[in-house]
Design a protein around this motif. Structure first.
Motif, PDB file in Angstrom:
ATOM      1  N   ALA A   1       0.839  -1.215   0.000  1.00 42.53           N
ATOM      2  CA  ALA A   1       0.000   0.000   0.000  1.00 42.53           C
ATOM      3  C   ALA A   1       0.868   1.258   0.000  1.00 42.53           C
ATOM      4  CB  ALA A   1      -0.921   0.002   1.219  1.00 42.53           C
ATOM      5  N   PHE A   2       1.937   1.246   0.807  1.00 37.80           N
ATOM      6  CA  PHE A   2       2.813   2.424   0.865  1.00 37.80           C
ATOM      7  C   PHE A   2       3.559   2.608  -0.457  1.00 37.80           C
ATOM      8  CE2 PHE A   2       6.509   4.949   1.826  1.00 37.80           C
ATOM      9  CZ  PHE A   2       6.008   5.918   2.687  1.00 37.80           C
ATOM     10  N   ARG A   3       4.026   1.493  -1.013  1.00 45.83           N
ATOM     11  CA  ARG A   3       4.765   1.595  -2.285  1.00 45.83           C
ATOM     12  C   ARG A   3       3.841   2.133  -3.389  1.00 45.83           C
ATOM     13  NH1 ARG A   3       7.145  -3.278  -0.420  1.00 45.83           N
ATOM     14  NH2 ARG A   3       5.798  -4.581  -1.701  1.00 45.83           N
TER      15      ARG A   3
ATOM     16  N   SER B   1       4.666   6.817 -10.617  1.00 40.89           N
ATOM     17  CA  SER B   1       3.637   6.579 -11.629  1.00 40.89           C
ATOM     18  C   SER B   1       2.403   5.932 -11.009  1.00 40.89           C
ATOM     19  CB  SER B   1       4.191   5.693 -12.740  1.00 40.89           C
ATOM     20  OG  SER B   1       4.705   4.502 -12.183  1.00 40.89           O
ATOM     21  N   ALA B   2       1.250   6.306 -11.541  1.00 45.83           N
ATOM     22  CA  ALA B   2      -0.008   5.838 -10.967  1.00 45.83           C
ATOM     23  C   ALA B   2      -0.507   4.583 -11.665  1.00 45.83           C
ATOM     24  CB  ALA B   2      -1.049   6.944 -11.090  1.00 45.83           C
ATOM     25  N   VAL B   3      -0.777   3.555 -10.899  1.00 46.50           N
ATOM     26  CA  VAL B   3      -1.411   2.339 -11.437  1.00 46.50           C
ATOM     27  C   VAL B   3      -2.553   1.964 -10.495  1.00 46.50           C
ATOM     28  CG1 VAL B   3       0.638   1.411 -12.562  1.00 46.50           C
ATOM     29  CG2 VAL B   3       0.198   0.865 -10.167  1.00 46.50           C
ATOM     30  N   GLU B   4      -3.538   1.261 -11.016  1.00 46.26           N
ATOM     31  CA  GLU B   4      -4.652   0.845 -10.161  1.00 46.26           C
ATOM     32  C   GLU B   4      -4.186  -0.226  -9.180  1.00 46.26           C
ATOM     33  OE1 GLU B   4      -8.271  -0.408 -11.890  1.00 46.26           O
ATOM     34  OE2 GLU B   4      -8.788   1.582 -12.637  1.00 46.26           O
ATOM     35  N   PRO B   5      -4.636  -0.148  -7.927  1.00 46.26           N
ATOM     36  CA  PRO B   5      -4.304  -1.198  -6.948  1.00 46.26           C
ATOM     37  C   PRO B   5      -4.970  -2.512  -7.330  1.00 46.26           C
ATOM     38  CG  PRO B   5      -5.148   0.773  -5.855  1.00 46.26           C
ATOM     39  CD  PRO B   5      -5.417   0.933  -7.322  1.00 46.26           C
ATOM     40  N   PRO B   6      -4.556  -3.630  -6.690  1.00 41.57           N
ATOM     41  CA  PRO B   6      -5.238  -4.916  -6.932  1.00 41.57           C
ATOM     42  C   PRO B   6      -6.724  -4.780  -6.613  1.00 41.57           C
ATOM     43  CG  PRO B   6      -3.291  -5.206  -5.553  1.00 41.57           C
ATOM     44  CD  PRO B   6      -3.479  -3.743  -5.707  1.00 41.57           C
ATOM     45  N   PRO B   7      -7.588  -5.447  -7.386  1.00 38.57           N
ATOM     46  CA  PRO B   7      -9.029  -5.275  -7.199  1.00 38.57           C
ATOM     47  C   PRO B   7      -9.525  -5.611  -5.790  1.00 38.57           C
ATOM     48  CG  PRO B   7      -8.543  -6.859  -8.963  1.00 38.57           C
ATOM     49  CD  PRO B   7      -7.248  -6.325  -8.490  1.00 38.57           C
ATOM     50  N   ASN B   8      -8.849  -6.566  -5.127  1.00 36.85           N
ATOM     51  CA  ASN B   8      -9.276  -6.928  -3.770  1.00 36.85           C
ATOM     52  C   ASN B   8      -9.211  -5.763  -2.797  1.00 36.85           C
ATOM     53  OD1 ASN B   8      -9.710  -9.487  -4.536  1.00 36.85           O
ATOM     54  ND2 ASN B   8      -8.022 -10.411  -3.385  1.00 36.85           N
ATOM     55  N   TRP B   9      -8.252  -4.852  -3.061  1.00 33.25           N
ATOM     56  CA  TRP B   9      -8.024  -3.757  -2.119  1.00 33.25           C
ATOM     57  C   TRP B   9      -8.486  -2.406  -2.657  1.00 33.25           C
ATOM     58  CZ3 TRP B   9      -7.545  -6.996   1.369  1.00 33.25           C
ATOM     59  CH2 TRP B   9      -6.616  -8.030   1.362  1.00 33.25           C
TER      60      TRP B   9
ATOM     61  N   ALA C   1     -10.896  16.358  -6.872  1.00 34.65           N
ATOM     62  CA  ALA C   1      -9.538  16.919  -6.822  1.00 34.65           C
ATOM     63  C   ALA C   1      -8.474  15.830  -6.873  1.00 34.65           C
ATOM     64  CB  ALA C   1      -9.377  17.757  -5.547  1.00 34.65           C
ATOM     65  N   TRP C   2      -8.834  14.641  -7.384  1.00 36.14           N
ATOM     66  CA  TRP C   2      -7.836  13.569  -7.437  1.00 36.14           C
ATOM     67  C   TRP C   2      -6.752  13.932  -8.455  1.00 36.14           C
ATOM     68  CZ3 TRP C   2      -8.330  10.096  -3.759  1.00 36.14           C
ATOM     69  CH2 TRP C   2      -9.603   9.804  -3.241  1.00 36.14           C
ATOM     70  N   PRO C   3      -5.497  13.929  -8.042  1.00 37.97           N
ATOM     71  CA  PRO C   3      -4.420  14.246  -9.003  1.00 37.97           C
ATOM     72  C   PRO C   3      -4.248  13.165 -10.076  1.00 37.97           C
ATOM     73  CG  PRO C   3      -3.685  14.607  -6.754  1.00 37.97           C
ATOM     74  CD  PRO C   3      -4.998  13.886  -6.672  1.00 37.97           C
ATOM     75  N   ASP C   4      -4.462  11.894  -9.722  1.00 38.16           N
ATOM     76  CA  ASP C   4      -4.388  10.833 -10.751  1.00 38.16           C
ATOM     77  C   ASP C   4      -5.426   9.750 -10.463  1.00 38.16           C
ATOM     78  OD1 ASP C   4      -2.818   9.224  -8.799  1.00 38.16           O
ATOM     79  OD2 ASP C   4      -1.108  10.429  -9.453  1.00 38.16           O
ATOM     80  N   ILE C   5      -5.047   8.684  -9.736  1.00 32.51           N
ATOM     81  CA  ILE C   5      -5.972   7.571  -9.461  1.00 32.51           C
ATOM     82  C   ILE C   5      -6.976   7.981  -8.372  1.00 32.51           C
ATOM     83  CG2 ILE C   5      -6.125   5.234  -8.514  1.00 32.51           C
ATOM     84  CD1 ILE C   5      -4.806   4.919 -11.038  1.00 32.51           C
ATOM     85  N   PRO C   6      -8.284   7.891  -8.648  1.00 34.68           N
ATOM     86  CA  PRO C   6      -9.264   8.206  -7.597  1.00 34.68           C
ATOM     87  C   PRO C   6      -9.438   7.040  -6.625  1.00 34.68           C
ATOM     88  CG  PRO C   6     -10.408   7.565  -9.591  1.00 34.68           C
ATOM     89  CD  PRO C   6      -8.933   7.529  -9.923  1.00 34.68           C
ATOM     90  N   GLY C   7      -9.940   7.333  -5.452  1.00 36.13           N
ATOM     91  CA  GLY C   7     -10.277   6.285  -4.498  1.00 36.13           C
ATOM     92  C   GLY C   7      -9.145   5.931  -3.555  1.00 36.13           C
ATOM     93  N   CYS C   8      -9.291   4.783  -2.912  1.00 34.99           N
ATOM     94  CA  CYS C   8      -8.286   4.419  -1.907  1.00 34.99           C
ATOM     95  C   CYS C   8      -7.934   2.936  -1.954  1.00 34.99           C
ATOM     96  CB  CYS C   8      -8.774   4.785  -0.502  1.00 34.99           C
ATOM     97  SG  CYS C   8     -10.121   3.788   0.130  1.00 34.99           S
ATOM     98  N   TRP C   9      -6.778   2.656  -1.401  1.00 40.48           N
ATOM     99  CA  TRP C   9      -6.315   1.288  -1.134  1.00 40.48           C
ATOM    100  C   TRP C   9      -6.860   0.947   0.248  1.00 40.48           C
ATOM    101  CZ3 TRP C   9      -1.860  -1.401  -3.601  1.00 40.48           C
ATOM    102  CH2 TRP C   9      -1.497  -2.582  -2.946  1.00 40.48           C
TER     103      TRP C   9
END
Lengths: 262, 91
Positions: A71-73, A79-87, A137-145
């Protein structure tokens, strides 16, 4: 000599995240009796925890020396990538659905009702901030891990976003804030909100007060924005500023980690 | 009139949902509300309560019913801490 072996065992558990006594005995070539003596001391020192039942007991690190989690990494990567779908909770409704499952899971794993209310409340307020302070106001990927691991009498939770961060958010209410450290201290101790003119700003005060009431439990709470990191073992005390430090690892948004063992 | 807050859910988090709950309550159970009747808010069956949900919920109710709102005491630590955090006295 014993301390040296114990440190190596601790380092091994931290590196592997989760391991069995059998695996460690084979790796270190020591007797089970000697190994369990070291594990007992590490458990009593709250440096490691146990999950699972005999014969599949896993030993896990309880206090990580450095924050180095997926999560921290993800939150600190350039660069922005989507987190794993589970999280990944891209929207508020997905997050709410997953949040509603936290309290029942904690009850099933042996936490008492009073503690469940406080712990799930802490997780709820922290993750709610991811959406509240970054909507439109999301700079790149919206939402949270939103990563929750619950085992018997054990919780590990990671919440992160790639949003604006605490300093940028609070500057809407207090433009003179100069550093991330100042902003984190204000967010944790003062009633202030980045969503002026609305009167808000209770969430993180509730979080610290709730973590201060978990006196019978052991664990750790971390929250970081920019390079400013608050890190405190449970129960959290009122001495907030002495637990904030600047780290080499920077993230624009916010990261929180909660470990609890009862 | 006593309102069982757990009917809104066991885990009450976030301002939009707190506001929605208050507006829904006003449009249903509190309509009509007899003249002078108190609204007693019972949080005893709620499992998880947070300041974000509660602050928004109570702001809407206070704005519309003022002193007629009474909060009943609860033993739940998250209820007690939430009410203390947002400065809401219980009965």
């Amino acid at each position: 000599m014993k301390t040296d072996t114990r440190d190596k065992i601790l380092a091994y558990i931290r590196e592997n995240k989760s391991t069995t006594a059998k695996g460690m005995a084979a790796f270190f070539i020591i007797s089970p009796q000697a190994l369990f003596k070291h594990l007992k001391i590490l458990l009593e020192s709250n440096l490691i925890g146990k999950t699972g039942a005999v014969p599949r007991v896993q030993y896990v690190p309880l206090f990580l020396e450095a924050v180095d989690t997926p999560a921290f990494r993800w939150a600190s990567a350039a660069s922005a990538v989507e987190p794993p779908p589970n999280w990944y909770c891209p929207t508020n409704d997905v997050w709410q659905g997953r949040l509603q499952r936290v309290a029942p899971s904690l009850l099933r794993s042996g936490f008492d009702t009073g503690a469940v209310g406080l712990i799930a409340g802490v997780i709820g307020e922290i993750s709610d901030n991811c959406f509240t302070h970054n909507i439109f106001a999301w700079p790149d990927i919206p939402g949270c891990w939103f990563e929750i691991e619950i085992a018997k009498k054990y919780l590990r939770c990671y919440i992160a976003d790639r949003g604006r961060g605490i300093l940028t958010s609070l500057r809407a209410a207090r433009p003179q804030l100069a550093t991330h450290t100042q902003a984190l201290l204000v967010a944790l101790t003062e009633r202030i909100s980045g969503r002026l003119p609305e009167a808000r700003g209770n969430g993180l005060k509730f979080v610290l007060a709730a973590l201060g009431q978990l006196a019978g439990d052991t664990g750790e709470f971390i929250i970081q924005s920019g390079p400013a990191r608050f890190r405190h073992q449970l129960p959290v005390s009122r001495a907030v500023s002495s637990h904030i430090s600047e780290t080499a690892a920077y993230l624009r948004g916010t990261y929180a980690e909660l470990l609890i063992k009862i | 009139m006593r309102i069982d807050i757990s009917k809104f859910g066991a885990t009450l988090v976030s301002r939009p949902l707190g506001r929605e709950a208050a507006l829904g309550l006003m449009a249903s159970a509190l309509k009509p509300l007899p003249e002078g009747e108190l609204i007693e808010l019972d949080f005893s069956k709620v499992l998880v309560l947070t300041p974000s949900w509660t602050d928004e919920f109570l702001q809407v109710l206070h704005a519309n019913y003022g002193q007629r709102i009474k909060i009943l005491p609860s033993d739940n630590p998250s209820v007690r801490l939430t009410l203390e955090t947002i400065g809401e006295p219980t009965e």
